[in-house]
Enzyme design. Structure first.
Site, PDB file in Angstrom:
ATOM      1  N   ASN A 203      46.373 -25.420   4.079  1.00  0.00           N
ATOM      2  CA  ASN A 203      46.432 -26.300   2.906  1.00  0.00           C
ATOM      3  C   ASN A 203      45.051 -26.425   2.259  1.00  0.00           C
ATOM      4  OD1 ASN A 203      47.965 -28.297   1.343  1.00  0.00           O
ATOM      5  ND2 ASN A 203      46.720 -29.860   2.342  1.00  0.00           N
TER       6      ASN A 203
ATOM      7  N   ASP B 171      49.258 -34.479  -8.062  1.00  0.00           N
ATOM      8  CA  ASP B 171      48.976 -35.596  -8.978  1.00  0.00           C
ATOM      9  C   ASP B 171      48.305 -34.994 -10.200  1.00  0.00           C
ATOM     10  OD1 ASP B 171      46.447 -35.172  -7.728  1.00  0.00           O
ATOM     11  OD2 ASP B 171      46.456 -37.118  -6.730  1.00  0.00           O
TER      12      ASP B 171
HETATM   13  C1  GLA Z   1      42.577 -34.087   0.236  1.00  0.00           C
HETATM   14  C2  GLA Z   1      43.262 -34.294   1.570  1.00  0.00           C
HETATM   15  C3  GLA Z   1      44.176 -35.474   1.541  1.00  0.00           C
HETATM   16  C4  GLA Z   1      43.539 -36.659   0.854  1.00  0.00           C
HETATM   17  C5  GLA Z   1      43.103 -36.255  -0.531  1.00  0.00           C
HETATM   18  C6  GLA Z   1      42.495 -37.423  -1.270  1.00  0.00           C
HETATM   19  O1  GLA Z   1      43.315 -33.467  -0.694  1.00  0.00           O
HETATM   20  O2  GLA Z   1      43.988 -33.176   1.997  1.00  0.00           O
HETATM   21  O3  GLA Z   1      44.464 -35.839   2.868  1.00  0.00           O
HETATM   22  O4  GLA Z   1      42.478 -37.142   1.598  1.00  0.00           O
HETATM   23  O5  GLA Z   1      42.134 -35.256  -0.392  1.00  0.00           O
HETATM   24  O6  GLA Z   1      43.135 -38.592  -1.053  1.00  0.00           O
END
Ligand code: GLA
Length: 369
Positions: free
Chosen positions: A217, A282
């Site tokens: 990810n 988002d």
């Molecule tokens: C990254 C992480 C999430 C979260 C976002 C911000 O994308 O993977 O777990 O911390 O940042 O909230």
């Protein structure tokens, strides 16, 4: 906050192009927030992919507006924070399950899937994973053993309940147009053992739950400088028979996000034969970080999202043969990690009252004509 690098002039040009290509009659006039007009998100996309939300344990109550909204619109959950290493094992050997269990329980009661986030990360991970009592980095053997223990314990506990794990989060270096720096070298994981921790993490996770889908990810993953590195990583893992099932594109985008960037990325990963999930969607209303902040949802923001959201969801529908999940990084515009005083981002399809926004109804038109 991370530096989500934007080429401002490029984004503005793209935005203007999008706006000029959309005839006004394509866009539903406001106000459109008639509750009777909308179809819940999970119904809308039921033939394509689950729709998820990042949640906190407080949301896990069907008597609250957030709980009710989750039940109405979402069929997948991810813990925003409480499954991260610092939440589950702040102190070595002492696990705290209460919050994570609450989310899993609520999901079960309401027939929702659960994504697990995240097993291996440089951030929100206690120091003991990396440093000994003198403050020196652990040897690779010690660090690896601890990682194995953590992953095995966590994945085993939620075996059968968590259907997909973000096994490794954000291991690639973010900005390097010349492609010289591949990995995030300031990660303590990398400092201890180079990229070997990535391979091992996937092996440990597969061993603990052979049926869970295992994901890498990352953010900024639709930009060429980053997606090519992720491609190379996943290819290397697959070539070496390291068990990886998919790539999570976080999807912290803004209304100027480029259709071509998303499509090119999906085409690239399709070639690798992995599934794709949008894991942290988002969509900020700003075109760049230079744009002045606003505390109110202006007409311009509304128009931008009415154009950008359906554009994105149309792409995801076009690729629904490889997209196996779309998760928003929150529920509605009342709470988002992006907001700062004087600068709110309004990034979701549900507004501050958790009601469908005009952009929502534009998305709905993609499926219900
Ligand atoms: C990254 C992480 C999430 C979260 C976002 C911000 O994308 O993977 O777990 O911390 O940042 O909230």
């Amino acid at each position: 906050m991370k530096n989500y690098t934007c080429h401002f002039s490029m984004l503005v040009a793209i935005m203007l192009l999008i706006i000029s290509c959309s005839s006004p009659e394509d866009i539903t006039p406001d106000p459109v927030n008639d509750d009777r007009e909308y179809i819940p998100l999970k119904e809308l996309f039921k033939d394509h992919f689950p729709i998820g939300a990042a949640v906190t344990p407080n949301h896990m109550d069907s008597r609250t507006p957030h709980g009710r909204t989750l039940i109405e619109h979402f069929n997948s959950l991810v813990a925003e924070n409480v499954m991260k290493p610092d939440a589950l094992q702040r102190v070595k050997g002492t696990y705290t399950w209460t919050n994570a269990d609450r989310i899993v329980q609520f999901a079960k009661e309401n027939d929702m899937k659960v994504r697990g986030h995240t097993l291996t990360w440089h951030s929100q991970t206690p120091d003991w994973f990396f440093y000994d009592e003198n403050g020196d980095l652990h040897t690779p053997e010690v660090a690896m053993k601890q990682l194995e223990e953590h992953i095995t314990t966590v994945v085993s506990r939620y075996k059968g309940d968590v259907y997909a794990w973000d096994v490794v989060n954000e291991a690639m270096f973010d900005w390097d147009p010349n492609g010289q720096i591949i990995y995030r070298e300031d990660s303590p994981w990398y400092k201890i053992m180079g990229p070997a921790y990535i391979d091992s993490a996937f092996v440990y996770a597969r061993r603990a739950d052979p049926d869970a889908k295992l994901f890498y990810n990352d953010y900024n993953s639709i930009f060429s400088w980053k997606r090519n590195k992720i491609y190379d990583l996943v290819k290397r893992l697959k070539d070496n028979n390291i068990p990886i099932d998919g790539v999570g594109l976080q999807g912290h985008w803004n209304v100027g996000v480029s259709e071509q960037d998303i499509r090119t990325t999906l085409d690239l990963f399709r070639d690798l034969g992995v599934e794709i999930q949008i894991t942290e969607l988002d969509l900020s209303v700003y075109l760049s970080s230079d744009e002045p902040g606003s505390e109110v949802y202006t007409d311009a923001f509304n128009l931008r999202q009415k154009i950008a959201y359906p554009m994105i969801m149309k792409i995801l529908l076009d690729y629904s043969d490889i997209i196996t999940g779309v998760t928003f990084w929150g529920i509605g515009d009342d709470v988002t990690w992006l907001d700062r005083p004087g600068r709110r981002h309004f990034p979701f399809l549900l507004d501050e009252q958790l009601k469908p926004k005009p952009a929502y109804l534009e998305v709905q038109k993609l499926i219900r004509r």
